[in-house]
Design an enzyme around this catalytic site. Structure first.
Site, PDB file in Angstrom:
ATOM      1  N   LYS A 117       0.822  -1.210   0.000  1.00  8.31           N
ATOM      2  CA  LYS A 117       0.000   0.000   0.000  1.00  8.31           C
ATOM      3  C   LYS A 117       0.852   1.255   0.000  1.00  8.31           C
ATOM      4  CE  LYS A 117      -4.436  -1.591   1.699  1.00  8.31           C
ATOM      5  NZ  LYS A 117      -5.510  -1.459   2.692  1.00  8.31           N
ATOM      6  N   LYS A 138     -12.396  -3.459  -4.364  1.00  8.97           N
ATOM      7  CA  LYS A 138     -13.054  -2.180  -4.625  1.00  8.97           C
ATOM      8  C   LYS A 138     -12.027  -1.085  -4.874  1.00  8.97           C
ATOM      9  CE  LYS A 138     -13.623  -2.425   0.288  1.00  8.97           C
ATOM     10  NZ  LYS A 138     -14.487  -3.015   1.275  1.00  8.97           N
ATOM     11  N   LYS A 155      -6.651  -9.913  -6.706  1.00  6.57           N
ATOM     12  CA  LYS A 155      -7.938 -10.119  -6.030  1.00  6.57           C
ATOM     13  C   LYS A 155      -8.985  -9.102  -6.494  1.00  6.57           C
ATOM     14  CE  LYS A 155      -9.326  -9.372  -1.251  1.00  6.57           C
ATOM     15  NZ  LYS A 155      -9.007  -9.487   0.172  1.00  6.57           N
TER      16      LYS A 155
END
Ligand code: TRP
Length: 347
Positions: free
Chosen positions: A118, A203, A200
């Site tokens: 991230k 969203k 994966k």
């Protein structure tokens, strides 16, 4: 149903309201949560505090959290059976997270793969919350003396660090926390992006075409499946290595239609990807239709949703406070009950 009213094992899991709920979250998590709630004593959380680790629009965050609650219920979670609540409503999460921060090492947080990923992606907002994210997650889990944490493979490392932190704390103060186990669903539950099947379904995916949302309209769902990537060779055959795209679609179809891979292979024997994607789209539309309709109905009844989250917070607080008080006592804080003006007295 609060705390340890039963001998059932305790389950905790949560999803961030950082975007609309995806088909991946439904098939990979919530559907399984519904089944688990038959046998276990479950707490399912809307982890809005975790969502703050990336910048959120306040109005949207609020709406998504309430929509997520409606969708949890529409997916089959029963607030009478499980504790369903919003993380920021139970201050013990933040309080325990602070304490646990002081029992978590900089080095071990630096090694978390999700933090590395991230922070590499969002170089403009590598905030301290992103770094200590696993500590808040550990607090979520440990507050409820959780036995099992149903999570995807990508969250396993977070449950492991939670165990390490709990073990370290228990080593100093005695048995305060139960050590949780990750509970990873069998194959079939990990739904990948429709456009890049190596990652994966998420969203936060940059490509919106890769993702199906629980609340999405039928024509959009059909269109997304039509565009889904397949692989070379025209056969509908399960082979995650050679045919990751088709295999992912088969996983979705298998979950949506309740068929085995063999049954799917024989259904589409001699037929092309086009037929398969059309049938798959229809199956997903039918799977999601009742959920969407029920969630829309619930979302319109704001008073009911408010009573659900209030009740959830109350039940969760009771269990969480018990652990927090024990922690405070062990580490040497003075009992709050002796401070009448303290606004955080909640018992
Ligand atoms: N980190 C989890 C995820 O992104 C969400 C989460 C937060 C969670 N706290 C949790 C999951 C506690 C299980 C238990 O998927």
């Amino acid at each position: 149903m609060d705390g340890k009213a039963t001998d059932k094992k305790i389950i905790f899991s949560g999803i961030q309201p950082s975007g609309a709920l995806t088909l991946g979250s439904y098939l990979g998590a919530i559907k399984n949560w519904v089944t688990l709630s038959e046998t276990y004593d479950c707490r399912y959380c809307i982890v809005d505090m975790h969502a703050l680790t990336s910048r959120q629009n306040p109005a949207e965050l609020r709406r998504r959290a309430i929509d997520q609650l409606a969708q949890y219920i529409a997916c089959g979670l029963d607030p009478e059976k499980s504790i369903i609540f919003i993380q920021s409503h139970v201050p013990a999460h933040a309080e325990l997270a602070w304490v646990l921060n002081c029992y978590t090492m900089f080095g071990e947080l630096s090694r978390m793969t999700q933090f590395k990923d991230k922070s590499a992606k969002n170089t403009d907002n590598i905030n301290a919350g992103l770094f200590t994210y696993p500590v808040l997650m550990a607090a979520d889990i440990l507050l409820y003396q959780t036995d099992l944490v149903p999570v995807g493979e990508d969250q396993k490392q977070h449950v492991e660090i939670c165990r390490d932190i709990a073990g370290r704390f228990n080593g100093i103060y005695g048995d305060v926390f139960r050590l949780p186990e990750p509970f990873i669903p069998k194959v079939g539950a990990r739904i990948m992006s429709l456009t890049s099947p190596e990652s994966k379904m998420s969203k936060s995916d940059e490509d919106p075409g890769g993702c199906i949302y629980v609340m999405q309209k039928p024509d959009e769902i059909m269109r997304a499946f039509k565009r889904a990537v397949t692989d070379s060779g025209g056969a509908v055959r399960f082979d995650p290595v050679q045919k990751p795209g088709v295999s992912n679609l088969m996983q979705i179809y298998s979950a949506a239609a309740g068929l085995s891979f063999e049954q799917i292979e024989s259904e589409f024997e001699g037929r092309g990807y086009g037929d398969f994607k059309l049938r798959l789209g229809e199956a997903v539309v039918e799977l999601l239709r009742p959920i969407r309709e029920e969630a829309e109905r619930l979302a319109a009844d704001r008073a009911h949703l408010e009573s659900v989250y209030r009740q959830g917070a109350e039940k969760a607080s009771r269990a969480a406070e018990k652990t927090l008080r024990k922690v405070y006592r062990k580490i040497g804080f003075i009992e709050k009950k002796d401070v009448p003006s303290c606004p955080s007295i909640r018992n």
